[in-house]
Design a protein around this motif. Structure first.
Motif, PDB file in Angstrom:
ATOM      1  N   MET A 116       1.037  -1.013  -0.122  1.00  0.00           N
ATOM      2  CA  MET A 116       0.150   0.068   0.063  1.00  0.00           C
ATOM      3  C   MET A 116       1.006   1.266  -0.071  1.00  0.00           C
ATOM      4  O   MET A 116       1.788   1.385   0.904  1.00  0.00           O
ATOM      5  CB  MET A 116      -0.805   0.128   1.276  1.00  0.00           C
ATOM      6  N   TRP A 140      -1.175  -0.913  -4.072  1.00  0.00           N
ATOM      7  CA  TRP A 140      -2.502  -0.163  -4.050  1.00  0.00           C
ATOM      8  C   TRP A 140      -2.084   1.143  -3.513  1.00  0.00           C
ATOM      9  O   TRP A 140      -1.583   1.290  -2.647  1.00  0.00           O
ATOM     10  CB  TRP A 140      -3.756  -0.872  -3.116  1.00  0.00           C
ATOM     11  N   ALA A 308      -8.797   1.251   2.639  1.00  0.00           N
ATOM     12  CA  ALA A 308      -7.363   1.015   2.175  1.00  0.00           C
ATOM     13  C   ALA A 308      -7.250  -0.524   2.242  1.00  0.00           C
ATOM     14  O   ALA A 308      -6.916  -1.070   1.250  1.00  0.00           O
ATOM     15  CB  ALA A 308      -6.432   1.762   2.763  1.00  0.00           C
ATOM     16  N   MET A 312      -7.155  -3.547  -0.667  1.00  0.00           N
ATOM     17  CA  MET A 312      -5.923  -4.173  -1.003  1.00  0.00           C
ATOM     18  C   MET A 312      -6.159  -5.836  -0.785  1.00  0.00           C
ATOM     19  O   MET A 312      -5.613  -6.454  -1.653  1.00  0.00           O
ATOM     20  CB  MET A 312      -4.915  -3.975   0.174  1.00  0.00           C
TER      21      MET A 312
END
Length: 349
Positions: A116, A140, A308, A312
């Motif tokens: 991330m 991501w 998030a 992911m």
């Protein structure tokens, strides 16, 4: 030079773009027979394996518990990641692009299941993205998206519409000013940072296109801090003459707080100026209620932290495939004195 008290109401600016992934339904009806004992046992085992599946993910961030937004984002991120079976290794580059690249190299060498990335400097992340892509590690992006040329090296983005936030703050400024001829100063974020650039462009593009009576006479970066904003605002007010300035736009409410302090240090009443920001933070929301800031744009660190890991996980489980880049923007709500007390926009950071 007193601010207009027009009612703006509560405007939800939810924008979600990208691809919606859906499974293909079979043309045949599902069989109605009960599965055999062997089939049922196999299905149960597969479910247990899926539930027990764990992933290792590096989160390459430019801030963490050293700043209010990062600290309130990390907790929900880690909690939701744990619930999804994602183990997070967190880094903090302090908005140093060179340091973030070194952290990226360390992450890729560790061969995690995913990365991330919250870019420290958006136009400096390509080497990291190429490195991860060559190693087959999906990336991501959160908070600040990468540029169009780098987007194909990532699986998607979730976070604020940073250009739209700048535009929304400009809309508030134009509403407040009305037809009055006003000079304003502009306090930006960190030099080279994608969020700072997008908010700057969103604000200035809208003002230039829609408010010819509002003139931005000076602007400086303040690195997202109240102290930095107080210093650069004081410098611009001195250079332009405080008597010639009627308003201030700052790209973050913490910097609005610094700019207000700069005005007050000169003996000025901030409520007599047109001031807008972004964030609706614990510093900014009281300024709206007190009349020292006309309006701001709500940003939810909780939304970002919760979503998030969800995206992911969709990448790691194959729901979002390479090439199917997804973009998900959080809701952006304009906040004025009319709705500053609403629970839906309660400050989070």
């Amino acid at each position: 030079m007193f601010k207009s008290r027009k009612s703006l109401g509560m405007a939800g600016l939810l924008a979600v773009a990208g691809l919606t992934l859906a499974g293909c339904a079979s043309a045949e009806e599902a069989a109605t027979e009960e599965p055999t004992t062997e089939e049922a046992t196999t299905e149960e085992a597969t479910t247990e394996e899926a539930a027990a599946e764990e992933f290792e993910v590096y989160a390459l961030f430019p801030q963490g518990n050293d700043q209010a937004y990062g600290s309130t984002l990390i907790e929900p991120l880690q909690e939701n990641a744990a619930a999804l079976g994602i183990n997070i290794t967190l880094t903090n580059s302090g908005y140093d692009a060179v340091k973030q690249q070194a952290e990226c190299e360390t992450a890729v060498a560790a061969q995690p299941d995913g990365i991330m990335l919250w870019p420290a400097v958006s136009d400096a992340v390509r080497p990291c993205l190429v490195l991860a892509d060559n190693a087959g590690i999906p990336v991501w992006v959160i908070n600040t998206d990468v540029g169009p040329a780098d987007a194909p090296l990532t699986y998607g983005y979730s976070g604020p519409d940073t250009y739209g936030q700048g535009k929304a703050s400009a809309e508030l400024m134009c509403e407040a000013v009305g037809d009055e001829e006003v000079n304003i100063i502009q306090v930006n974020g960190a030099a080279g940072n994608g969020t700072a650039i997008d908010r700057d462009n969103g604000f200035t593009d809208h003002v230039e296109a829609n408010c010819p009576n509002v003139t931005i006479v000076a602007e400086q970066n303040a690195d997202w801090t109240p102290a930095g904003a107080q210093q650069v605002a004081a410098e611009m007010l001195a250079a332009e003459g405080v008597e010639n300035i009627g308003g201030i736009y700052a790209a973050d409410d913490s910097m609005v707080d610094g700019a207000v302090k700069a005005l007050e240090a000169l003996g000025e009443d901030a409520s007599e100026y047109y001031i807008t920001g972004i964030g609706n933070t614990v510093l900014g929301n009281p300024l709206v209620k007190e009349g020292k800031m006309y309006g701001t744009v709500f940003q939810s660190s909780g939304w970002e932290g919760e979503n998030a890991p969800e995206y992911m996980h969709r990448v790691l489980t194959g729901e979002i495939a390479q090439g199917d880049r997804v973009t998900a923007y959080m809701p952006s709500v304009k906040v004025t004195a009319e709705n500053a007390d609403d629970p839906e926009v309660a400050p989070e950071w």
